[in-house]
Motif scaffolding. Structure first.
Motif, PDB file in Angstrom:
ATOM      1  N   TYR A  13      37.167  31.306  27.777  1.00  0.00           N
ATOM      2  CA  TYR A  13      37.172  32.767  27.661  1.00  0.00           C
ATOM      3  C   TYR A  13      36.585  33.191  26.316  1.00  0.00           C
ATOM      4  N   GLN A  14      37.031  32.547  25.259  1.00  0.00           N
ATOM      5  CA  GLN A  14      36.552  32.905  23.929  1.00  0.00           C
ATOM      6  C   GLN A  14      35.067  32.618  23.752  1.00  0.00           C
ATOM      7  N   SER A  15      34.555  31.653  24.495  1.00  0.00           N
ATOM      8  CA  SER A  15      33.133  31.331  24.417  1.00  0.00           C
ATOM      9  C   SER A  15      32.293  32.245  25.306  1.00  0.00           C
ATOM     10  N   GLY A  16      32.946  33.158  26.036  1.00  0.00           N
ATOM     11  CA  GLY A  16      32.247  34.111  26.881  1.00  0.00           C
ATOM     12  C   GLY A  16      32.164  33.735  28.343  1.00  0.00           C
ATOM     13  N   ASP A  17      32.741  32.594  28.695  1.00  0.00           N
ATOM     14  CA  ASP A  17      32.688  32.112  30.088  1.00  0.00           C
ATOM     15  C   ASP A  17      33.920  32.612  30.838  1.00  0.00           C
ATOM     16  N   ARG A  18      33.888  33.884  31.273  1.00  0.00           N
ATOM     17  CA  ARG A  18      35.044  34.475  31.938  1.00  0.00           C
ATOM     18  C   ARG A  18      35.340  33.795  33.278  1.00  0.00           C
ATOM     19  N   GLN A  19      34.296  33.525  34.050  1.00  0.00           N
ATOM     20  CA  GLN A  19      34.509  32.881  35.343  1.00  0.00           C
ATOM     21  C   GLN A  19      35.048  31.465  35.173  1.00  0.00           C
ATOM     22  N   GLY A  20      34.536  30.759  34.178  1.00  0.00           N
ATOM     23  CA  GLY A  20      35.056  29.415  33.903  1.00  0.00           C
ATOM     24  C   GLY A  20      36.511  29.452  33.486  1.00  0.00           C
ATOM     25  N   ALA A  21      36.878  30.481  32.729  1.00  0.00           N
ATOM     26  CA  ALA A  21      38.274  30.636  32.319  1.00  0.00           C
ATOM     27  C   ALA A  21      39.156  30.859  33.540  1.00  0.00           C
ATOM     28  N   ILE A  22      38.737  31.747  34.423  1.00  0.00           N
ATOM     29  CA  ILE A  22      39.525  32.019  35.625  1.00  0.00           C
ATOM     30  C   ILE A  22      39.660  30.759  36.476  1.00  0.00           C
ATOM     31  N   ALA A  23      38.575  29.977  36.575  1.00  0.00           N
ATOM     32  CA  ALA A  23      38.633  28.730  37.348  1.00  0.00           C
ATOM     33  C   ALA A  23      39.674  27.786  36.775  1.00  0.00           C
ATOM     34  N   ASP A  24      39.751  27.700  35.445  1.00  0.00           N
ATOM     35  CA  ASP A  24      40.762  26.831  34.832  1.00  0.00           C
ATOM     36  C   ASP A  24      42.174  27.385  35.024  1.00  0.00           C
ATOM     37  N   TYR A  25      42.332  28.698  34.943  1.00  0.00           N
ATOM     38  CA  TYR A  25      43.654  29.272  35.190  1.00  0.00           C
ATOM     39  C   TYR A  25      44.070  29.036  36.645  1.00  0.00           C
ATOM     40  N   ASP A  26      43.098  29.087  37.569  1.00  0.00           N
ATOM     41  CA  ASP A  26      43.396  28.767  38.974  1.00  0.00           C
ATOM     42  C   ASP A  26      43.930  27.344  39.085  1.00  0.00           C
ATOM     43  N   LEU A  27      43.290  26.413  38.359  1.00  0.00           N
ATOM     44  CA  LEU A  27      43.717  25.011  38.410  1.00  0.00           C
ATOM     45  C   LEU A  27      45.091  24.827  37.756  1.00  0.00           C
ATOM     46  N   ALA A  28      45.355  25.600  36.708  1.00  0.00           N
ATOM     47  CA  ALA A  28      46.675  25.536  36.074  1.00  0.00           C
ATOM     48  C   ALA A  28      47.750  25.973  37.061  1.00  0.00           C
ATOM     49  N   ILE A  29      47.464  27.035  37.816  1.00  0.00           N
ATOM     50  CA  ILE A  29      48.426  27.536  38.806  1.00  0.00           C
ATOM     51  C   ILE A  29      48.566  26.567  39.968  1.00  0.00           C
ATOM     52  N   ALA A  65      46.903  21.958  29.757  1.00  0.00           N
ATOM     53  CA  ALA A  65      45.544  21.652  29.308  1.00  0.00           C
ATOM     54  C   ALA A  65      44.530  22.555  30.001  1.00  0.00           C
ATOM     55  N   TYR A  66      44.739  22.831  31.294  1.00  0.00           N
ATOM     56  CA  TYR A  66      43.880  23.807  31.974  1.00  0.00           C
ATOM     57  C   TYR A  66      44.016  25.178  31.321  1.00  0.00           C
ATOM     58  N   LEU A  67      45.246  25.538  30.988  1.00  0.00           N
ATOM     59  CA  LEU A  67      45.496  26.831  30.357  1.00  0.00           C
ATOM     60  C   LEU A  67      44.739  26.944  29.043  1.00  0.00           C
ATOM     61  N   ASN A  68      44.862  25.931  28.189  1.00  0.00           N
ATOM     62  CA  ASN A  68      44.213  25.982  26.883  1.00  0.00           C
ATOM     63  C   ASN A  68      42.696  25.934  27.006  1.00  0.00           C
ATOM     64  N   ARG A  69      42.206  25.119  27.941  1.00  0.00           N
ATOM     65  CA  ARG A  69      40.757  25.068  28.125  1.00  0.00           C
ATOM     66  C   ARG A  69      40.247  26.410  28.655  1.00  0.00           C
ATOM     67  N   GLY A  70      41.061  27.046  29.499  1.00  0.00           N
ATOM     68  CA  GLY A  70      40.685  28.361  29.999  1.00  0.00           C
ATOM     69  C   GLY A  70      40.506  29.363  28.880  1.00  0.00           C
ATOM     70  N   LEU A  71      41.393  29.344  27.886  1.00  0.00           N
ATOM     71  CA  LEU A  71      41.253  30.269  26.768  1.00  0.00           C
ATOM     72  C   LEU A  71      40.001  29.956  25.961  1.00  0.00           C
ATOM     73  N   ALA A  72      39.740  28.665  25.717  1.00  0.00           N
ATOM     74  CA  ALA A  72      38.542  28.300  24.960  1.00  0.00           C
ATOM     75  C   ALA A  72      37.281  28.772  25.686  1.00  0.00           C
ATOM     76  N   ASN A  90      47.401  34.986  31.619  1.00  0.00           N
ATOM     77  CA  ASN A  90      46.070  34.826  31.054  1.00  0.00           C
ATOM     78  C   ASN A  90      44.968  35.133  32.063  1.00  0.00           C
ATOM     79  N   ARG A  91      45.190  34.747  33.315  1.00  0.00           N
ATOM     80  CA  ARG A  91      44.191  35.029  34.345  1.00  0.00           C
ATOM     81  C   ARG A  91      44.047  36.535  34.549  1.00  0.00           C
ATOM     82  N   ALA A  92      45.159  37.254  34.425  1.00  0.00           N
ATOM     83  CA  ALA A  92      45.112  38.706  34.572  1.00  0.00           C
ATOM     84  C   ALA A  92      44.181  39.327  33.538  1.00  0.00           C
ATOM     85  N   TRP A  93      44.270  38.853  32.312  1.00  0.00           N
ATOM     86  CA  TRP A  93      43.420  39.411  31.258  1.00  0.00           C
ATOM     87  C   TRP A  93      41.944  39.171  31.579  1.00  0.00           C
ATOM     88  N   ALA A  94      41.632  37.938  32.006  1.00  0.00           N
ATOM     89  CA  ALA A  94      40.240  37.627  32.336  1.00  0.00           C
ATOM     90  C   ALA A  94      39.752  38.464  33.518  1.00  0.00           C
TER      91      ALA A  94
END
Length: 376
Positions: A198-214, A189-196, A226-230
């Motif tokens: 990212y797609q909305s333009g919130d790169r830092q928010g995406a990375i924060a969610d990928y951090d939580l997924a890890i 769920a963190y992973l999927n929210r991170g992509l959403a 996914n975090r690498a791409w961001a």
């Protein structure tokens, strides 16, 4: 009755890059839940007992992945007792697992008519409908699952995916957040929210969610991917490379991590390293058109025009509507003085770009075709 055996497949979402195209593997949760696998019944002559014996036999065959045999047993049980809900449901699961989703949907329909609160039938029917492209039907079923069971995290996850695919990123984020409210350590769920995000333009928010997924799952290779791409998007190429390396270490058979790392290597000017990674990606997924296209670009960069042409041709063979591959091959053919082939490819690229709504790229391809055609 009583015991459930869960056949659950959660293919977590991943993201990848190409020079001009983004492809996503959409994550869904499959929740195929046969009932009564561990139940046993005594043989007797009355119809219900006979049906129960066949139901038990079908369950054993289902465990053994003998789907045809399971379907035959469940069908006999249903013939004896037409309203045998558990047998109809398990036959639907057997159809689903064997790939016959239309028959599965028909049986889920039948179960729901018998029991309008059979939440598993709504869920499984939603997954099957989504795979058939009936997104509205799937969404309606997920809504019904959540109405019956407001704590169904899988339903929120899959509903979020459908909403995200429709372009409602904030609605998707709300659904993924609800999953996390109910199940705070759910990495996918963190992973999927991170992509959403990212797609909305919130790169830092995406990375924060990928951090939580890890944090929730330190071995979650998709989160590193996914975090690498961001990170690369924010200019942190070193951090991105480290994440791709870790993703590959965790799962050396995941073709997209090699592909994405190859793209990053190209941006850093390491064409040879990129080609090596594209080689690995293509070996793992030989039908991946983007891999051939981008390896062709790397080969073009090191002046291997014959190899580049071969790669672009393979990309076109795999995807005849791949406008970028036609354009790239046209450019290489121009360099090889193959004027006729170059003009043909560039005109095809222009036509495909136009059909796909890329007007600027279509105009550029057509202008280059005219330029090549007028060369003396």
């Amino acid at each position: 009755m009583k015991t459930l055996i869960t056949f659950k497949i959660i293919t977590a979402l991943s993201i990848l890059i190409t020079l001009s195209i983004v492809t996503e593997d959409r994550a869904i949760a499959d929740n195929l839940l046969p009932v009564g696998i561990k139940d046993s019944f005594n043989l007797a002559q009355n119809p219900q007992k006979q049906a129960d014996a066949l139901f038990n036999s079908g369950n054993q065959k289902l465990i053994q992945k003998n789907y045809a045999g399971a379907i035959a047993d469940f069908s006999q049980a249903i013939q004896i007792v037409p309203d045998f809900e558990k047998a109809i449901y398990n036959r639907a699961v057997a159809y689903d697992l064997s790939g016959n989703r239309q028959n599965a949907i028909d049986d889920y329909d039948r179960v729901i008519k018998l029991n309008p609160r059979n939440v598993n039938s709504y869920f499984n029917r939603a997954v099957a409908k989504a795979k058939f492209g009936d997104k509205q039907g799937a969404l309606s079923d997920y809504n019904r699952v959540i109405e019956i069971d407001p704590k169904s995290t899988d339903a929120y996850l899959n509903r979020g995916n459908l909403i995200q695919a429709s372009g409602d990123l904030q609605g998707a984020i709300a659904n993924f957040s609800q999953v996390l409210n109910l199940q705070p350590n759910r990495a996918d769920a963190y992973l999927n929210r991170g992509l959403a995000k990212y797609q909305s333009g919130d790169r830092q928010g995406a990375i924060a969610d990928y951090d939580l997924a890890i944090k929730a799952n330190p071995n979650y290779h998709l989160a590193y991917n996914n975090r690498a791409w961001a990170k690369a998007d924010l200019g942190d190429n070193r951090g991105a490379m480290a994440d791709y390396d870790r993703a590959i270490q965790l799962d050396p058979n995941y073709y997209l991590s090699y592909y994405n790392r190859a793209n990053l290597r190209r941006t850093l000017g390491d064409e040879s390293g990129a080609i090596a990674d594209y080689d690995k990606s293509i070996k793992l997924k030989p039908d991946y058109a983007f891999g051939y296209n981008n390896r062709g670009l790397a080969r073009k960069k090191i002046k291997d025009l014959a190899g580049a042409t071969k790669d672009f041709t393979k990309a076109i063979e795999l995807d005849p509507n791949f406008a970028e591959a036609y354009y790239n091959r046209g450019v290489v053919r121009q360099a090889l003085k193959e004027r006729g082939g170059a003009v043909s490819d560039l005109k095809t690229a222009a036509q495909l770009y136009q059909q796909q709504g890329s007007k600027t790229q279509s105009t550029n391809a057509l202008n280059l075709a005219r330029q090549v055609q007028n060369q003396k």
